[in-house]
Design an enzyme around this catalytic site. Structure first.
Site: not given
Ligand SMILES: *Cc1c(COP(=O)(O)O)cnc(C)c1O
Length: 400
Positions: A94, A116, A382
């Site tokens: 993010k 938000e 992610s």
């Molecule tokens: C917020 C988040 C997601 C989901 O958000 P996307 O916009 O679909 O990427 C996925 N993995 C992590 C670690 C997150 O914090």
């Protein structure tokens, strides 16, 4: 798919074929158009690009590595690789778009970032970016979420952000969005609204996608350096869709690479037990844009659930909706139970504790590996799972 993909999508009105656009009140629309115009000119300037590059390298710790999972691959088959966004500063992808949005705010002379947050991940990433640039930061959060996500509330406050409790309606994400938009409209001159994924009205799905493209660009080159080829499969989890579009964007023109977006099937595929928007949703509208949506007969968003709070959104980014229709990306699901298994497998075989969101992608990758033992699989990891360890332990305990 033409080489002009990124020029053609979105179009000038913010559409990805039938999805996206901007369906908001006229006063808000005027502000969005100003941001769009500024983005188009500033983001191409040499100054902006070189400052963002420098931030990525020296502050965020990019490029994040691509890592070959030897023990996991030996057990499940296939050749499983991870793009390590869990090693990006703050522990998830993010920050890639938050630093981009905050840098744009600086170039526009804004003083305050407003957003938000649901689970608090976006709030923490944005508060980090605000601290870096010396900007004020105001995060709107439902009172229900404030109680549930206490550690992230504390993090935001330590980073200097103001957390605004939202006490109307269901007191969760949807009301927090309304509250943040209202606060933004009170002072659009000095503030900027920063969305948390590739959702919302134009230009957000485009801007956030562009800032996340770095993940795919790096991963493609790193994977090629390691193996001399392209991956056979690329897998990423889909909430709003930012980490997945980031990695997919580098492979959209490679016909031989299969792309998989993984949604949460939760406890079951009954209404309210999942957030499998692409799998079970129908075209609709939420937060000022058109997309596949989990909705009732009146077009109101349905209640959603996932063990991973970052994935429980009833809508999804418009670009994903187009890519589904074009059959360029295959959308599949992973259940809570499969996700928890994958969470422990990656922890115990590789020493990497994944975020529960990312563990959805790992769960599907393990299935693919078993079915295709000769193929390579590149997973976008992610985020890291430190935020989830207490919840997993209390709810599921250790594996038997
Ligand atoms: C917020 C988040 C997601 C989901 O958000 P996307 O916009 O679909 O990427 C996925 N993995 C992590 C670690 C997150 O914090």
């Amino acid at each position: 798919m033409s080489t002009n993909y990124f020029k053609n999508y979105p179009d000038t009105e913010g559409f990805f074929e039938a999805y996206g656009g901007s369906f908001i009140p006229p006063n808000l629309q005027k502000e969005m158009e100003k941001i769009t115009d500024a983005y188009y000119s500033i983001s191409k300037s040499h100054h902006f690009i070189s400052e963002l590059r420098s931030i990525r390298k020296h502050y965020q710790g990019r490029p994040t590595p691509v890592y070959y999972c030897n023990r996991l691959s030996t057990k499940y088959g296939g050749r499983i690789y991870l793009k390590r966004e869990d090693l990006n500063h703050t522990g998830a992808h993010k920050l890639n778009h938050c630093m981009g949005e905050a840098l744009l705010a600086k170039y526009l002379g804004k003083k305050k970032l407003i957003a938000e947050t649901g689970a608090g991940q976006h709030g923490v990433a944005l508060a980090t970016a605000a601290a870096y640039f010396g900007l004020e930061c105001e995060i709107h959060m439902g009172e229900v979420d404030i109680v549930k996500e206490h550690p992230n509330v504390v993090r935001m406050k330590i980073l200097g952000a103001k957390v605004v409790p939202v006490s109307f309606g269901l007191k969760t994400l949807k009301e927090a969005v309304d509250s943040a938009f209202a606060a933004y409209m009170e002072d659009p001159e000095n503030s900027i609204y920063c969305i948390g994924s590739v959702v919302g009205p134009h230009p957000f799905p485009m801007m956030v996608r562009d800032f996340q493209r770095v993940v795919g660009i790096e991963a493609k080159e790193q994977f090629h350096d390691m193996t001399g080829e392209l991956p056979d499969n690329v897998v990423a989890c889909v909430g709003g869709g930012s980490n997945s579009i980031g990695i997919f964007s580098a492979f959209l023109e490679d016909e031989e690479v299969k792309l998989y977006g993984i949604e949460p099937a939760g406890r079951s595929l009954n209404l309210g037990d999942h957030a499998a928007t692409m799998t079970l949703g129908t075209p609709g509208m939420i937060h000022g844009f058109k997309c596949y949506l989990l909705q009732d007969e009146k077009g109101e968003p349905s209640p959603v659930y996932s063990v991973a709070s970052g994935l429980d959104y009833p809508g999804v980014g418009p670009e994903h909706c187009m890519l589904k229709d074009l059959k360029k990306v295959i959308y599949e699901t992973a259940t809570d139970d499969e996700t928890i298994d994958a969470f422990y497998e990656l922890s115990r075989l590789e020493g990497i504790i994944p975020a529960l969101e990312s563990a959805h992608a790992v769960a599907y990758a393990l299935k693919l590996a078993k079915e295709n033992p000769r193929q390579s699989i590149l997973v976008n990891l992610s985020g890291r799972g430190d935020k989830d360890v207490d919840y997993v332990m209390e709810t599921y305990g250790l594996p038997k």
